[in-house]
Design a protein around this motif. Structure first.
Motif, mmCIF file in Angstrom:
data_model
loop_
_atom_site.group_PDB
_atom_site.id
_atom_site.type_symbol
_atom_site.label_atom_id
_atom_site.label_comp_id
_atom_site.label_asym_id
_atom_site.label_seq_id
_atom_site.Cartn_x
_atom_site.Cartn_y
_atom_site.Cartn_z
ATOM 1 N N GLY A 22 0.851 -1.190 0.000
ATOM 2 C CA GLY A 22 0.000 0.000 0.000
ATOM 3 C C GLY A 22 0.883 1.235 0.000
ATOM 4 N N CYS A 23 0.250 2.383 -0.288
ATOM 5 C CA CYS A 23 1.025 3.626 -0.331
ATOM 6 C C CYS A 23 0.221 4.736 0.339
ATOM 7 N N PRO A 24 0.846 5.508 1.234
ATOM 8 C CA PRO A 24 0.089 6.548 1.935
ATOM 9 C C PRO A 24 -0.182 7.785 1.076
ATOM 10 N N GLN A 25 0.419 7.882 -0.121
ATOM 11 C CA GLN A 25 0.322 9.143 -0.872
ATOM 12 C C GLN A 25 -1.018 9.336 -1.587
ATOM 13 N N ARG A 53 -3.850 10.950 -7.385
ATOM 14 C CA ARG A 53 -5.171 10.715 -7.987
ATOM 15 C C ARG A 53 -5.127 9.809 -9.209
ATOM 16 N N PHE A 54 -4.014 9.818 -9.944
ATOM 17 C CA PHE A 54 -3.941 9.010 -11.166
ATOM 18 C C PHE A 54 -3.557 7.560 -10.876
ATOM 19 N N CYS A 55 -3.263 7.234 -9.626
ATOM 20 C CA CYS A 55 -2.621 5.952 -9.326
ATOM 21 C C CYS A 55 -3.634 4.883 -8.923
ATOM 22 N N GLN A 56 -3.663 3.783 -9.703
ATOM 23 C CA GLN A 56 -4.561 2.670 -9.362
ATOM 24 C C GLN A 56 -4.019 1.879 -8.179
ATOM 25 N N ALA A 57 -2.697 1.692 -8.183
ATOM 26 C CA ALA A 57 -2.106 0.777 -7.199
ATOM 27 C C ALA A 57 -2.405 1.210 -5.772
ATOM 28 N N SER A 58 -2.348 2.513 -5.514
ATOM 29 C CA SER A 58 -2.547 2.952 -4.131
ATOM 30 C C SER A 58 -3.971 2.651 -3.671
ATOM 31 N N ARG A 59 -4.924 2.602 -4.620
ATOM 32 C CA ARG A 59 -6.302 2.261 -4.247
ATOM 33 C C ARG A 59 -6.487 0.752 -4.116
ATOM 34 N N ILE A 60 -5.891 0.024 -5.039
ATOM 35 C CA ILE A 60 -6.068 -1.437 -5.021
ATOM 36 C C ILE A 60 -5.413 -2.052 -3.784
ATOM 37 N N TYR A 61 -4.247 -1.509 -3.396
ATOM 38 C CA TYR A 61 -3.493 -2.164 -2.317
ATOM 39 C C TYR A 61 -3.684 -1.505 -0.958
ATOM 40 N N ARG A 62 -4.805 -0.813 -0.761
ATOM 41 C CA ARG A 62 -5.085 -0.290 0.575
ATOM 42 C C ARG A 62 -5.377 -1.435 1.529
ATOM 43 N N SER A 109 8.436 -1.978 -2.503
ATOM 44 C CA SER A 109 7.148 -1.422 -2.058
ATOM 45 C C SER A 109 6.659 -0.505 -3.162
ATOM 46 N N LEU A 110 5.460 0.043 -3.017
ATOM 47 C CA LEU A 110 4.970 0.977 -4.034
ATOM 48 C C LEU A 110 5.774 2.272 -4.002
ATOM 49 N N SER A 111 6.195 2.682 -2.837
ATOM 50 C CA SER A 111 6.944 3.937 -2.709
ATOM 51 C C SER A 111 7.869 3.802 -1.498
ATOM 52 N N THR A 112 9.075 3.287 -1.770
ATOM 53 C CA THR A 112 9.970 2.904 -0.674
ATOM 54 C C THR A 112 10.312 4.074 0.246
#
Ligand code: SF4
Length: 297
Positions: free
Chosen positions: A217-220, A223-232, A262-265
């Motif tokens: 998951g990613c805390p950022q 808005r354009f990012c699918q991964a941060s929504r999918i991996y919550r 990670s998505l955003s190390t």
């Protein structure tokens, strides 16, 4: 008749029921053989009067009946069960066409190719068995084995089987599957989820290193990012767990580089302490540390 044949062969497990298939009240079965009423063109050599008593129109009428009865026979099959459709005709309208139309409607059934069990001369590219008198002097005939599968899996919460949903409306196209798929998450990234002895390819690959996940998951939430929504939601691994996996993987593989995944190390909250802990352990062994997926700024 079926009963007479069973008696002649000494088969005692057959209990004939004489009724319209629509009135059959028995339990659903794991194996259903539907030997459809057909024009009989495959046995014309034995019934030569067919030449005069049957026409093309008969086959078309029969195809409609065969399709209807096949759909009903399918309701008698358990999830995971098998449905065999067979005829003694060589007319495509009554064979291939009936089955292809059925499969368009019943997406929980798939063809189980006969290539594994029949001589290749008798099996076409779709996995149907077709016999003709020019091979071993057989009667003409057709059969196909259809497997009812995935339905039971699709009924497990959070399992999505794309074939059971309309791609545009996203509504189910068959009964018995959930309207909505509920996402499931691993809440804690336990050490036992990760390999201690990862596979080392025989060839040199692009990411030729030990790769260890540090955060999912990613805390950022860009808005354009699918991964941060999918991996919550965001889940972190402890520095201790990460270090233990790094050392175990290095020992088992002999790699000379470690990548932190990670998505955003750089959004790992304790990234300074994590990197300095690892550098202290890796530097004496001359092992490089790589931090992909860094977010600038
Ligand atoms: S930082 Fe990267 S992973 Fe995180 S939300 Fe933004 S684009 Fe997605």
């Amino acid at each position: 008749t079926l009963f007479a044949n069973a008696q002649r062969l000494g088969i005692k497990i057959i209990a004939p029921v004489l009724c319209d298939i629509h009135d059959f009240k028995g339990p659903r079965c794991h194996r259903v053989l539907f030997d459809a009423p057909c024009s009989g063109w495959g046995v014309v050599g034995k019934n030569s009067d067919l030449r005069w008593s049957k026409s093309k129109k008969d086959s078309l009428n029969l195809a409609e009946t065969q399709g209807r009865l096949l759909r009903h026979a399918a309701t008698l099959v358990n999830p995971g069960g098998v449905l065999v459709y067979s005829t003694c005709t060589i007319i495509r309208d009554e064979n291939d066409q009936v089955v292809e139309e059925f499969l368009l409607e019943r997406r929980d059934f798939t063809i189980d190719s006969a290539a594994k069990t029949f001589p290749k001369e008798l099996v076409n590219e779709r996995g149907f068995v077709k016999t003709y008198p020019d091979f071993e002097n057989l009667d003409g005939g057709f059969c196909v084995r259809l497997k009812k599968r995935l339905l039971r899996l699709a009924q497990v919460e959070s399992v999505y089987v794309p074939g059971f949903y309309d791609a545009e409306t996203r509504k189910p196209v068959i009964d018995g599957v959930p309207e909505k798929i509920i996402a499931r998450h691993t809440l804690k990234l336990q050490p036992e989820y990760y390999p201690s002895r990862p596979i080392v390819p025989l060839t040199e690959i692009t990411h030729d290193r030990v790769t260890v996940e540090i955060m999912r998951g990613c805390p950022q939430r860009c808005r354009f990012c699918q991964a941060s929504r999918i991996y919550r939601p965001v889940r972190l691994r402890s520095i201790d767990d990460i270090k233990k996996q790094v050392m175990a993987n290095l020992k088992a593989t002999g790699h000379d580089e470690v990548g932190l995944l990670s998505l955003s190390t750089s959004d790992y909250p304790d990234i300074d302490r994590l990197t300095s802990t690892l550098v202290m352990a890796l530097e004496p062994k001359k092992i490089a540390l790589s931090l992909p997926s860094l977010r600038p700024g």
